[in-house]
Design an enzyme around this catalytic site. Structure first.
Site, short mmCIF file in Angstrom:
data_model
loop_
_atom_site.label_atom_id
_atom_site.label_comp_id
_atom_site.label_asym_id
_atom_site.label_seq_id
_atom_site.Cartn_x
_atom_site.Cartn_y
_atom_site.Cartn_z
N ALA A 1 95.43 55.26 41.58
CA ALA A 1 94.12 54.97 42.17
C ALA A 1 93.79 53.48 42.08
O ALA A 1 94.64 52.65 42.38
CB ALA A 1 93.05 55.84 41.52
N CYS A 2 92.59 53.15 41.63
CA CYS A 2 92.15 51.76 41.65
C CYS A 2 92.92 50.86 40.70
O CYS A 2 92.84 49.63 40.79
CB CYS A 2 90.66 51.68 41.34
SG CYS A 2 89.62 52.45 42.60
N SER A 3 93.67 51.44 39.77
CA SER A 3 94.47 50.64 38.84
C SER A 3 95.91 50.47 39.30
O SER A 3 96.74 49.92 38.56
CB SER A 3 94.46 51.29 37.45
OG SER A 3 93.19 51.19 36.85
N SER A 4 96.23 50.90 40.50
CA SER A 4 97.62 50.91 40.95
C SER A 4 98.27 49.53 40.89
O SER A 4 99.44 49.40 40.50
CB SER A 4 97.71 51.45 42.38
OG SER A 4 97.31 52.80 42.44
N SER B 1 89.50 49.24 46.33
CA SER B 1 90.34 50.00 45.39
C SER B 1 91.31 49.07 44.67
O SER B 1 90.92 48.04 44.14
CB SER B 1 91.04 51.13 46.12
OG SER B 1 91.62 52.04 45.21
#
Length: 373
Positions: A155-158, A333
């Protein structure tokens, strides 16, 4: 072991800028039509009326003032309220790969590198437009890169998770250089008919090139001093879209097949988690928080970033210390923290320390501590 550095960054910005005013106008037209069409049920107490949105509400809730989208006409059409992105022939470059390639080419140019210098490609983002073949392999082919490629979704930490994988590969000598690309078409998984979230996301693609320090030739390189990742399961941010959806007809088209979140719960739980994570990472590296020149934080919500900075520094951060780009780009994101890094790094000088930090669904949090070489 080799020293890994970030030697180049790239950014693809979609062609359509959509202001809060434009988004609110479309949303309120939809609300007016909905309330008119269901007036009898609303009057009978059988259905709740929808509430209008406003620019003031959006700015207060998020700090967002506009966003860039791959398509705006479909989003701003009250009858549609989703992007109009026609499918491409399988022999054509896919839309997400096209965005990724544009950002990657800029990162390569900024690093004074060519595709033949790269051995590894990671496409790291919240949503892939297909399950397989991997988006990363398509990007690899389009760029003319040998070696290998794979997709990653945290998710947003990808992006930060991808940077750790790339840095580890460079440090071990497995690859000479690696591209981490985050093409985010967030508008395609956003419910533009939900007042609490219709304004949150924008589209963009970011890219970073990680390579060996002794081979880097970019005028500005950032040594990767350390990476740190953490995950804790939570349903507070969720998207239930997937290949199993066709197995139960009653779920098709439901709101949970798009982005949904419990905003207040996320704020309450994520902010302390991220603050403690960054402080712990800096402590592990023997770096005092006030020695950090710049924090490139995930661009989800202005209040969240301000609170996280306050937890790390013990005071409010200045706009120079923790630059904000979500007012223009909204939440992109996994690309957000990298966009901030891309746009706000050239003023740093040798010895300056910075932290890239991402956080989001999972929950997931990642931090990358850098020093200008």
């Amino acid at each position: 072991m080799h020293q890994a550095v970030i030697s180049g960054t790239g950014l693809f910005t979609p062609p359509h800028a959509v202001s809060n005013e434009m988004l609110v106008e479309a949303f309120n037209l939809y609300v007016a039509r909905y309330n008119r069409d269901h007036a009898a049920e609303i009057a009978a107490g059988e259905r709740e009326p929808l509430a209008e949105s406003s620019c003031e509400f959006i700015v207060k809730a998020s700090g967002i003032r506009q966003r860039f989208l791959m398509d705006k006409e479909g989003v701003l059409d009250p009858e549609r309220m989703r992007p109009n992105l026609p499918e491409r022939n399988n022999d054509q470059l896919s839309l997400q790969a096209e965005m990724a390639v544009a950002a990657a080419r800029q990162a390569l140019e900024n690093a004074d590198r060519s595709p033949t210098d790269v051995d590894m490609v990671i496409v790291a983002c919240s949503n892939m437009q297909r399950a397989y073949p991997a988006m990363a392999i398509e990007v690899q082919q389009a760029l003319g890169i040998a070696g290998f490629a794979f997709d990653m979704n945290v998710a947003c930490s990808s992006a930060t998770f991808g940077i750790q994988a790339a840095a580890n590969a460079v440090q071990s000598g497995a690859v000479r250089a690696a591209l981490v690309v985050s093409p985010e078409i967030c508008s395609a998984h956003l419910n533009f008919r939900d007042r609490d979230s219709h304004f949150i996301f924008g589209d963009a693609a970011s890219a970073v090139l990680i390579e060996r320090a002794d081979q880097a030739r970019s005028p500005q390189v950032f040594e990767v001093l350390g990476t740190r990742l953490a995950t804790v399961f939570s349903n507070a941010i969720r998207n239930n879209f997937g290949f199993l959806n066709i197995c139960d007809e009653k779920g098709i088209g439901q709101a949970d097949k798009l982005f949904v979140q419990q905003g207040r719960k996320v704020f309450k739980e994520v902010c302390p988690m991220v603050g403690e994570h960054i402080v712990g990472h800096l402590t592990q590296l023997g770096i005092a928080p006030d020695a950090v020149r710049r924090f490139w934080l995930h661009q989800a919500n202005l209040s969240m970033n301000q609170l996280i900075s306050r937890r790390v520094l013990g005071r409010d951060a200045t706009e120079i210390e923790a630059p904000v780009i979500l007012d223009r780009y909204a939440n992109t994101s996994s690309a957000g923290s990298i966009i901030a890094f891309h746009l706000h790094r050239k003023d740093l000088v040798a010895g300056d320390i910075g932290v890239i930090s991402s956080f989001g669904a999972g929950y997931s949090v990642g931090s990358v501590v850098l020093r200008v070489r």
